[in-house]
Design a protein around this motif. Structure first.
Motif, short mmCIF file in Angstrom:
data_model
loop_
_atom_site.label_atom_id
_atom_site.label_comp_id
_atom_site.label_asym_id
_atom_site.label_seq_id
_atom_site.Cartn_x
_atom_site.Cartn_y
_atom_site.Cartn_z
N ILE A 52 0.79 -1.19 0.05
CA ILE A 52 -0.13 -0.14 -0.03
C ILE A 52 1.00 1.20 -0.17
O ILE A 52 1.89 1.46 0.80
CB ILE A 52 -1.06 -0.03 1.24
CG1 ILE A 52 -1.68 -1.23 1.10
CG2 ILE A 52 -1.76 1.09 1.45
CD1 ILE A 52 -2.66 -1.63 2.17
N LYS A 53 0.59 1.98 -0.82
CA LYS A 53 1.32 3.40 -0.99
C LYS A 53 0.25 4.67 -0.90
O LYS A 53 -0.69 4.44 -1.54
CB LYS A 53 2.05 3.39 -2.34
CG LYS A 53 3.19 2.42 -2.38
CD LYS A 53 3.79 2.50 -3.84
CE LYS A 53 4.81 1.45 -3.96
NZ LYS A 53 5.37 1.36 -5.44
N ILE A 54 0.57 5.48 -0.13
CA ILE A 54 -0.35 6.58 -0.09
C ILE A 54 0.36 7.84 -0.71
O ILE A 54 1.60 8.24 -0.45
CB ILE A 54 -0.52 7.02 1.65
CG1 ILE A 54 -1.27 5.76 2.27
CG2 ILE A 54 -1.23 8.06 1.45
CD1 ILE A 54 -1.46 6.12 3.51
N LYS A 55 -0.42 8.31 -1.85
CA LYS A 55 0.11 9.69 -2.37
C LYS A 55 -0.92 10.85 -2.06
O LYS A 55 -2.01 10.67 -1.87
CB LYS A 55 -0.02 9.41 -3.82
CG LYS A 55 0.82 8.13 -4.39
CD LYS A 55 0.89 8.25 -5.95
CE LYS A 55 1.62 7.16 -6.47
NZ LYS A 55 1.77 6.91 -7.84
N PHE A 56 -0.18 11.99 -1.73
CA PHE A 56 -0.86 13.02 -1.57
C PHE A 56 -0.78 14.11 -2.67
O PHE A 56 0.36 14.22 -2.96
CB PHE A 56 -0.19 13.89 -0.22
CG PHE A 56 -0.71 13.24 1.05
CD1 PHE A 56 -1.72 13.21 1.63
CD2 PHE A 56 0.38 12.47 1.64
CE1 PHE A 56 -2.11 12.42 2.83
CE2 PHE A 56 0.41 11.82 3.03
CZ PHE A 56 -1.16 11.80 3.40
N LYS A 57 -1.80 14.70 -3.13
CA LYS A 57 -1.73 15.42 -4.25
C LYS A 57 -2.27 16.92 -3.57
O LYS A 57 -3.34 16.91 -3.03
CB LYS A 57 -2.95 15.02 -5.46
CG LYS A 57 -2.67 15.98 -6.62
CD LYS A 57 -3.71 15.48 -7.61
CE LYS A 57 -3.36 16.32 -8.71
NZ LYS A 57 -4.15 15.80 -10.03
N THR A 58 -1.18 17.80 -3.72
CA THR A 58 -1.34 19.11 -3.00
C THR A 58 -1.64 20.00 -4.33
O THR A 58 -1.24 19.71 -5.42
CB THR A 58 -0.45 19.48 -2.50
OG1 THR A 58 0.84 19.51 -3.27
CG2 THR A 58 -0.12 18.34 -1.22
N GLY A 59 -2.20 21.18 -3.96
CA GLY A 59 -2.19 22.35 -4.90
C GLY A 59 -0.88 22.97 -5.35
O GLY A 59 0.00 22.77 -4.56
N GLY A 60 -0.99 23.38 -6.34
CA GLY A 60 0.48 24.27 -6.55
C GLY A 60 0.28 25.54 -5.96
O GLY A 60 -0.54 26.18 -5.51
N TYR A 61 1.82 25.91 -6.04
CA TYR A 61 2.12 27.24 -5.28
C TYR A 61 2.16 28.01 -6.55
O TYR A 61 2.86 28.03 -7.57
CB TYR A 61 3.37 27.28 -4.39
CG TYR A 61 3.50 26.51 -3.18
CD1 TYR A 61 2.82 26.98 -2.30
CD2 TYR A 61 3.86 25.15 -3.29
CE1 TYR A 61 2.38 25.91 -0.98
CE2 TYR A 61 3.55 24.03 -2.08
CZ TYR A 61 2.65 24.74 -0.97
OH TYR A 61 2.87 24.05 -0.06
N LYS A 62 1.73 29.33 -6.33
CA LYS A 62 1.73 30.58 -7.19
C LYS A 62 2.56 31.75 -6.58
O LYS A 62 2.34 32.25 -5.44
CB LYS A 62 0.51 31.16 -7.63
CG LYS A 62 0.54 31.86 -8.89
CD LYS A 62 -0.94 32.02 -9.29
CE LYS A 62 -0.86 32.92 -10.49
NZ LYS A 62 -2.07 33.47 -10.92
N TYR A 63 3.68 32.19 -7.12
CA TYR A 63 4.57 33.14 -6.51
C TYR A 63 4.01 34.49 -7.13
O TYR A 63 3.92 34.56 -8.36
CB TYR A 63 5.91 32.95 -6.99
CG TYR A 63 6.86 34.22 -6.38
CD1 TYR A 63 6.89 34.30 -5.33
CD2 TYR A 63 7.15 35.07 -7.51
CE1 TYR A 63 7.67 35.44 -4.74
CE2 TYR A 63 8.32 35.99 -7.11
CZ TYR A 63 8.56 36.37 -5.66
OH TYR A 63 9.00 37.35 -5.30
N VAL A 64 3.62 35.50 -6.28
CA VAL A 64 3.30 36.84 -6.97
C VAL A 64 4.23 37.73 -6.72
O VAL A 64 4.57 38.14 -5.37
CB VAL A 64 1.87 36.98 -6.58
CG1 VAL A 64 1.38 38.53 -6.94
CG2 VAL A 64 0.69 36.02 -7.15
N LYS A 65 4.77 38.57 -7.67
CA LYS A 65 5.67 39.68 -7.41
C LYS A 65 5.11 40.79 -6.90
O LYS A 65 4.06 41.24 -7.83
CB LYS A 65 6.64 39.82 -8.47
CG LYS A 65 7.78 40.69 -8.14
CD LYS A 65 8.87 40.43 -9.43
CE LYS A 65 9.94 41.67 -9.18
NZ LYS A 65 10.95 41.33 -10.24
N LYS A 66 5.58 41.58 -6.07
CA LYS A 66 4.72 42.71 -5.51
C LYS A 66 5.51 43.95 -6.08
O LYS A 66 6.34 43.96 -6.53
CB LYS A 66 4.61 43.08 -4.22
CG LYS A 66 3.72 42.01 -3.21
CD LYS A 66 3.81 42.30 -2.04
CE LYS A 66 2.88 41.40 -1.26
NZ LYS A 66 2.56 41.73 0.23
#
Length: 111
Positions: A97-111
């Motif tokens: 049994i393998k557990i995979k976590f799928k996470t959302g992507g990170y978005k870098y916003v330059k100020k």
């Protein structure tokens, strides 16, 4: 017809090949009388879907009744390394049994 999630079966195959095929427990295997075959009796457990009681194209996990070890079966075939078959068998079902976590992507916003 009632579909099932487990049944008694056997895995059979030649020693020089890297595959074992799932057969119904009462089906004959051409090499039953020869010493050049692997024959494992046990139980196949479906990993997802119920199957017809006579089906042999099952995906799931097979437990050998002698050693109580497990091997993964996909569409009725268990693949193993012919040089070292022990690597394909696990002492516990949890080892497969393998557990995979799928996470959302990170978005870098330059100020």
């Amino acid at each position: 017809m009632q579909y099932v999630l487990e049944k008694r079966a056997k895995l059979v195959g030649r020693m020089d090949k890297g595959s074992l095929w799932l057969l119904n427990v009462h089906d004959d295997w051409i090499h039953d009388q020869y010493g050049e075959s692997y024959i494992y009796h046990g139980t196949i457990y479906s990993s997802r879907e119920p199957f017809h009681p006579l089906s042999t194209s099952i995906s799931g996990y097979f437990q050998d009744e002698d050693t109580k070890k497990w091997i993964k079966v996909r569409n009725g075939v268990a693949v193993f390394n012919p040089e070292n078959m022990a690597d394909s068998w696990a002492a516990r079902l949890e080892d497969f049994i393998k557990i995979k976590f799928k996470t959302g992507g990170y978005k870098y916003v330059k100020k």
